[in-house]
Design a protein around this motif. Structure first.
Motif, short mmCIF file in Angstrom:
data_model
loop_
_atom_site.label_atom_id
_atom_site.label_comp_id
_atom_site.label_asym_id
_atom_site.label_seq_id
_atom_site.Cartn_x
_atom_site.Cartn_y
_atom_site.Cartn_z
N LEU A 1 0.81 -1.04 -0.01
CA LEU A 1 0.02 0.21 0.02
C LEU A 1 0.82 1.29 -0.01
CD1 LEU A 1 -2.76 1.29 0.45
CD2 LEU A 1 -2.52 1.23 2.86
N VAL A 2 1.98 1.18 0.87
CA VAL A 2 2.76 2.47 0.86
C VAL A 2 3.68 2.69 -0.69
CG1 VAL A 2 4.98 3.39 1.81
CG2 VAL A 2 3.02 2.13 3.40
N LEU A 3 4.03 1.60 -1.04
CA LEU A 3 4.74 1.68 -2.36
C LEU A 3 3.95 2.16 -3.61
CD1 LEU A 3 7.05 -1.55 -1.92
CD2 LEU A 3 7.84 1.05 -1.75
N ASN B 1 2.38 9.32 -3.37
CA ASN B 1 2.04 10.60 -3.13
C ASN B 1 1.67 10.88 -1.65
OD1 ASN B 1 -0.23 8.76 -3.70
ND2 ASN B 1 -1.60 10.32 -3.54
N LEU B 2 1.60 9.75 -0.95
CA LEU B 2 1.21 9.95 0.62
C LEU B 2 2.41 9.52 1.48
CD1 LEU B 2 -2.26 7.76 0.11
CD2 LEU B 2 -1.88 10.43 0.31
N ASN B 3 3.58 9.64 0.94
CA ASN B 3 4.53 9.04 1.56
C ASN B 3 4.79 10.13 2.95
OD1 ASN B 3 5.36 7.06 0.12
ND2 ASN B 3 7.29 7.91 -0.57
N ASP B 4 4.63 11.29 2.98
CA ASP B 4 4.79 12.10 4.18
C ASP B 4 3.85 11.78 5.10
OD1 ASP B 4 6.76 13.78 2.68
OD2 ASP B 4 5.44 15.23 2.17
N LYS B 5 2.68 11.57 4.85
CA LYS B 5 1.54 10.96 5.87
C LYS B 5 2.00 9.66 6.43
CE LYS B 5 -3.29 9.65 6.50
NZ LYS B 5 -3.30 10.28 7.51
N PHE B 6 2.34 8.83 5.39
CA PHE B 6 2.96 7.33 5.74
C PHE B 6 4.06 7.48 7.06
CE2 PHE B 6 0.98 5.51 1.93
CZ PHE B 6 -0.09 4.85 2.61
N GLU B 7 5.19 8.31 6.58
CA GLU B 7 6.30 8.51 7.31
C GLU B 7 5.75 9.17 8.72
OE1 GLU B 7 9.31 11.09 6.01
OE2 GLU B 7 9.30 9.90 3.72
N GLU C 1 3.11 8.60 10.22
CA GLU C 1 2.38 7.41 11.17
C GLU C 1 3.31 6.54 11.52
OE1 GLU C 1 -0.91 6.83 11.60
OE2 GLU C 1 -1.62 8.76 10.64
N PHE C 2 4.46 6.11 10.76
CA PHE C 2 5.50 5.22 11.16
C PHE C 2 6.29 5.77 12.50
CE2 PHE C 2 5.48 3.16 6.78
CZ PHE C 2 5.25 1.87 7.34
N GLU C 3 6.33 7.27 12.05
CA GLU C 3 7.11 7.71 13.21
C GLU C 3 6.28 7.84 14.51
OE1 GLU C 3 8.52 11.65 12.04
OE2 GLU C 3 9.74 10.57 10.25
N GLU C 4 4.87 7.95 14.43
CA GLU C 4 4.11 7.95 15.59
C GLU C 4 3.97 6.50 16.25
OE1 GLU C 4 0.35 9.53 14.95
OE2 GLU C 4 1.15 11.32 13.97
#
Length: 110
Positions: free
Chosen positions: A24-26, A30-36, A38-41
Motif C-alpha cells: 500500500l505504501v509503495l 504521493n502519501l509518503n509524508d503521511k505514511f512517514e 504514521e510510522f514515526e508515531e
C-alpha cells in the motif's frame, strides 16, 4: 531477537498483513509524508507490538526520516525493555539485519 521479545508470536500469520501494508505504501508514493508520520508515531506508542510493523516495513523501505526518529527515540529512552525493542527497530534498517529470517520474505537474502 524478536522471538525472545515476543515468544509465541507466529510471524507467518502476520507477514501477509505486513506485506500488504508495505505494498500500500509503495503503491501510493504521493502519501509518503503521511505514511512517514504514521510510522514515526508508532515509535512513540507503548504498544510493543508495533515493533513488527516497523521492523518489517523499514527493512524494505529504509526511510531516513523514520531511522532518525528511531535513533532519537532510542537516545531519549529510559526504559530498558522499550530500549531493546527500539534497538531492534533501528537494526532493521540494515540490509544484514540479524532477525530478518523471522520473516519468510527475507530468508533468501542471507
Amino acid at each position: 531477537m524478536l522471538e525472545r521479545q515476543f515468544p509465541g508470536v507466529d510471524y507467518t500469520e502476520i507477514e501477509p498483513a505486513l506485506s500488504s501494508l508495505v505494498a500500500l505504501v509503495l503503491d501510493n508514493p504521493n502519501l509518503n509524508d503521511k505514511f512517514e508520520r504514521e510510522f514515526e508515531e508508532l515509535l512513540l506508542l507503548r504498544n510493543f507490538g508495533a515493533a513488527e510493523i516497523l521492523q518489517f516495513s523499514m527493512h524494505i523501505l529504509r526511510w531516513e526520516s523514520v531511522k532518525r526518529a528511531t535513533r532519537k527515540a532510542l537516545d531519549e529512552c529510559d526504559d530498558a525493555r522499550r530500549g531493546r525493542i527500539l534497538e531492534g527497530v533501528y537494526e532493521s534498517f540494515d540490509p544484514d539485519w540479524e532477525d530478518r529470517d523471522l520473516f519468510r520474505q527475507f530468508r533468501s537474502q542471507r
